[in-house]
Design a protein around this motif. Structure first.
Motif, PDB file in Angstrom:
ATOM      1  N   VAL B 255       0.842  -1.200   0.000  1.00 28.67           N
ATOM      2  CA  VAL B 255       0.000   0.000   0.000  1.00 28.67           C
ATOM      3  C   VAL B 255       0.874   1.247   0.000  1.00 28.67           C
ATOM      4  O   VAL B 255       0.660   2.197  -0.773  1.00 28.67           O
ATOM      5  N   GLU B 256       1.903   1.219   0.838  1.00 25.64           N
ATOM      6  CA  GLU B 256       2.793   2.370   0.968  1.00 25.64           C
ATOM      7  C   GLU B 256       3.499   2.682  -0.359  1.00 25.64           C
ATOM      8  O   GLU B 256       3.527   3.828  -0.811  1.00 25.64           O
ATOM      9  N   LEU B 257       4.014   1.644  -0.995  1.00 27.21           N
ATOM     10  CA  LEU B 257       4.747   1.866  -2.251  1.00 27.21           C
ATOM     11  C   LEU B 257       3.818   2.349  -3.355  1.00 27.21           C
ATOM     12  O   LEU B 257       4.157   3.248  -4.122  1.00 27.21           O
ATOM     13  N   LEU B 258       2.619   1.763  -3.398  1.00 29.28           N
ATOM     14  CA  LEU B 258       1.637   2.197  -4.384  1.00 29.28           C
ATOM     15  C   LEU B 258       1.322   3.676  -4.163  1.00 29.28           C
ATOM     16  O   LEU B 258       1.261   4.467  -5.113  1.00 29.28           O
ATOM     17  N   GLY B 259       1.139   4.035  -2.895  1.00 29.63           N
ATOM     18  CA  GLY B 259       0.850   5.425  -2.563  1.00 29.63           C
ATOM     19  C   GLY B 259       1.968   6.351  -3.001  1.00 29.63           C
ATOM     20  O   GLY B 259       1.731   7.394  -3.601  1.00 29.63           O
ATOM     21  N   ARG B 260       3.207   5.961  -2.743  1.00 31.32           N
ATOM     22  CA  ARG B 260       4.345   6.794  -3.158  1.00 31.32           C
ATOM     23  C   ARG B 260       4.369   6.975  -4.653  1.00 31.32           C
ATOM     24  O   ARG B 260       4.628   8.045  -5.172  1.00 31.32           O
ATOM     25  N   ARG B 261       4.109   5.867  -5.349  1.00 33.15           N
ATOM     26  CA  ARG B 261       4.169   5.902  -6.804  1.00 33.15           C
ATOM     27  C   ARG B 261       3.112   6.861  -7.351  1.00 33.15           C
ATOM     28  O   ARG B 261       3.364   7.631  -8.252  1.00 33.15           O
ATOM     29  N   LEU B 262       1.913   6.805  -6.753  1.00 32.84           N
ATOM     30  CA  LEU B 262       0.818   7.621  -7.289  1.00 32.84           C
ATOM     31  C   LEU B 262       0.885   9.073  -6.814  1.00 32.84           C
ATOM     32  O   LEU B 262       0.221   9.926  -7.374  1.00 32.84           O
ATOM     33  N   THR B 263       1.631   9.354  -5.762  1.00 34.56           N
ATOM     34  CA  THR B 263       1.684  10.741  -5.287  1.00 34.56           C
ATOM     35  C   THR B 263       3.088  11.297  -5.439  1.00 34.56           C
ATOM     36  O   THR B 263       3.528  12.128  -4.663  1.00 34.56           O
ATOM     37  N   ARG B 264       3.770  10.850  -6.478  1.00 35.65           N
ATOM     38  CA  ARG B 264       5.123  11.315  -6.713  1.00 35.65           C
ATOM     39  C   ARG B 264       5.166  12.786  -7.071  1.00 35.65           C
ATOM     40  O   ARG B 264       6.213  13.422  -6.993  1.00 35.65           O
ATOM     41  N   TRP B 265       4.029  13.325  -7.482  1.00 32.14           N
ATOM     42  CA  TRP B 265       3.984  14.726  -7.885  1.00 32.14           C
ATOM     43  C   TRP B 265       4.082  15.663  -6.690  1.00 32.14           C
ATOM     44  O   TRP B 265       4.316  16.849  -6.859  1.00 32.14           O
ATOM     45  N   LEU B 266       3.897  15.144  -5.478  1.00 28.45           N
ATOM     46  CA  LEU B 266       3.905  16.035  -4.322  1.00 28.45           C
ATOM     47  C   LEU B 266       5.237  16.767  -4.236  1.00 28.45           C
ATOM     48  O   LEU B 266       6.291  16.153  -4.321  1.00 28.45           O
TER      49      LEU B 266
END
Ligand SMILES: Nc1ncnc2c1ncn2[C@@H]1O[C@H](COP(=O)(O)OP(=O)(O)OP(=O)(O)O)[C@@H](O)[C@H]1O
Ligand SMILES: [Mg+2]
Lengths: 264, 310
Positions: B255-266
């Motif tokens: 979950v954490e890695l998926l989240g990082r991948r999808l919110t890389r724009w932050l």
């Protein structure tokens, strides 16, 4: 106002979709603008002609952004009537693009994807979108940054990307809220030239808000002065978009008038 | 400037220095070593380790289990339950959160109900699940779902409400409608908050799936662990615990890695607390590194740094 007719023939010469790109006439009649219980501008009568560039100046907090937001239908008028080509405004639309004073690029989209957004909303096919977005970015000098995220480019580059995004949707009116506000004098002059260059041929009506009187007098066909909760005056500008007109006596006199009316 | 442009947003994360991995492995090994020492010496200082299985006992039991079929049935059963419950919770939690945040009617209709149900611990819903569902299986999935649903819903609601209004206004003035705003502004903009809720949700889901299995399961890691306890097979209990720990860690990392991948724009700060300059790299003129490559390095490492901390 006479210049509006000067601009229109040019748009005929533009190759791309000349029929869909026209200016629009915006009229405010006895309009009161602001938020509920907090009117900011009262009794505004203003007729913005097709293809005209109207600049708006006034001190901070006088309601310049409020005027633009109302024209974009993000704020309903509290009283009076606002028409586009004789029909009352009915909600926000792609015909009236707004370039926000604050940074309004979507931070999770690259600059190109941001510019593609109005095209996607306008149902332009995907491959066509990409081509047009790249074209617009190149036109504002951002070809090299098309795949950057907004927070990875400078403030001025973000403003240029906003300009590209607003124009990509081929709006009939472009409402610009201090788009060059944060730029140094040099870059600002470059951006003004760029804007004139880019607007040439779109034929769009432009309402351009600025607190810089010289910018207003350079860009506008007319300048509207706001202050004290009212529209103080609308003045014709002699020889607009002509850098050599700076010491034109008529221009100098107008500049003095504008500065004194802003001083009161 | 033009060199790094095409790679923007898709940069490769360089691995953290090997030393950091070594440190992590060493920390884990030290904990195991301490366990082994305390249990093999039968230390009894207020905390009593004399009855405690040693690391080697557990390792043997583990090896036995892994070679049997039951272990894998348990594992897949538990995983199926948690994945089903959690995915349902993710979808319905995000949908509910967006609905409650964006619609006054939905807030009035669903708000009070949700607020009343929310404080009830999911595991206390076992009687409800038994009454409602034809089999234990659905009951356990229901409990897992409920556990993750509320964290996801609440954080979605908060992050949707906290969206910068100008994003939505920009899409409005481009002629975008409700669905466009939902897809292009609300969901992507709320994603960082949504993943906050998902991370919490996957954790509570594990707690609840294991507890529910202990109470009413047939097969599953929680069921097996409880069985081992009732027959006083302590190494077996520990095998269960280790399994739960590893599975929980794997799922939350996913979950954490998926989240990082999808919110890389932050946007991230370039400031690194306690960062030391690494003179060895910049002072070595022997390596003929082109200027463009060298300027890329700091930005790459800076962004990679906090991505590897958890
Ligand atoms: N979101 C808001 N809610 C309530 N009042 C507001 C809001 N935004 C602005 N106002 C009020 O409306 C008035 C006009 O604001 P507006 O943003 O139009 O000024 P402006 O002319 O654009 O100023 P600036 O040059 O600083 O951008 C201000 O007095 C301000 O207090
Ligand atoms: Mg303003």
């Amino acid at each position: 106002m006479s210049t509006s007719s000067d601009i229109k023939p040019e748009l005929r010469t533009v190759a791309q979709a000349p029929s869909s790109v026209r200016g629009t006439r915006l009229t405010l009649q006895a309009a009161t603008l602001g938020r509920r219980d907090a009117p900011v501008l009262a009794d505004v009568d203003l007729d913005i002609a097709r293809g005209e560039i109207l600049t708006v100046v006034g001190p901070s907090g006088c309601g310049k952004s409020t005027l633009l937001r109302t024209l974009a239908s993000l704020l309903p008028p509290l009283a009076g009537e606002i028409d586009q080509d004789g029909h009352p405004l009915a909600g926000p639309s792609a015909e009236r693009a707004l370039i926000f004073q604050e940074d309004a690029l979507l931070p999770w989209r690259t600059l190109r994807a941001n510019v593609e957004l109005p095209l996607a909303i306008g149902r332009v096919p995907r491959s066509e979108r990409r081509v047009q977005a790249e074209e617009w970015l190149a036109r504002v000098g951002l070809a090299d940054h098309a795949r950057q995220l907004p927070h990875r480019v400078s403030g001025g580059q973000r403003q240029r990307a906003q300009l590209a995004r607003a124009l990509a949707g081929r709006p009939r009116a472009v409402l610009m809220d201090e788009p060059f506000g944060a730029l140094d004098a040099q870059t600002r002059a470059g951006m003004q030239d760029l804007l004139v260059e880019v607007l040439r041929g779109t034929g769009a009506t432009v309402v351009f808000v600025t607190h810089d009187v010289d910018e207003a007098l350079f860009l506008g066909d007319r300048v509207a002065l706001l202050g004290a909760g009212r529209l103080l005056a609308v003045r014709d500008i002699p020889r607009p978009r002509d850098r050599t007109a700076l010491d034109d006596p008529a221009r100098v006199a107008l500049r003095r008038d504008v500065l004194t009316s802003l001083g009161t | 400037m033009s060199r790094p442009a095409p790679r923007a947003g898709r940069y490769r994360r360089p691995l953290p220095p090997i030393g950091r991995y070594a440190l992590r492995v060493a920390a884990l090994a030290a904990a195991l070593g301490l366990w082994q020492v305390l249990t093999s010496l039968d230390v009894d200082l207020w905390l009593r380790f004399s009855q405690f299985p040693t690391v080697t006992d557990v390792a043997h039991a583990f090896a036995d289990r892994v070679s049997g079929a039951d272990y894998w049935t348990d594992l897949t059963d538990s995983l199926t339950r948690i994945v089903t419950g959690f995915l349902l919770a993710a979808v319905l939690g995000v949908a509910g959160g967006v609905l409650v945040a964006r619609s006054r009617l939905a807030e009035d209709l669903l708000g009070p109900l949700l607020e009343v149900v929310r404080p009830i611990p999911a595991i206390a819903l076992v009687p409800v699940a038994i009454l409602l569902f034809p089999s234990n299986e659905e009951g356990i999935v229901f409990i897992t779902f409920t556990a993750a649903f509320f964290p996801v819903l609440v954080s979605t609601r908060h992050s949707v409400r906290a969206l910068t209004p100008v994003w939505e206004e920009a899409v409005l003035t481009m002629g975008g409608g409700r669905w466009r705003i939902l897809g292009s502004v609300v969901l992507p903009g709320a994603l960082p908050g949504i993943f906050g809720g998902l991370s919490v949700g996957i954790g509570v889901s594990w707690i609840c799936v294991i507890s529910a299995e202990m109470i009413s399961g047939q097969y599953g890691v929680g069921y097996r662990t409880w069985q081992d306890y009732t027959i006083v097979n302590y190494p077996g209990v520990f095998v269960g615990m280790v399994t739960i720990g590893v599975l929980g860690w794997l799922t939350s990392t996913t979950v954490e890695l998926l989240g990082r991948r999808l919110t890389r724009w932050l946007p991230r700060t370039s400031y690194v607390p306690g960062a030391r300059p690494t003179p060895s790299r910049t002072l070595a003129p022997a390596r003929p590194a082109p200027a463009a490559v060298r300027t890329e390095q700091p930005s790459g490492t800076e962004e990679a740094r906090d991505e590897h901390l958890v």
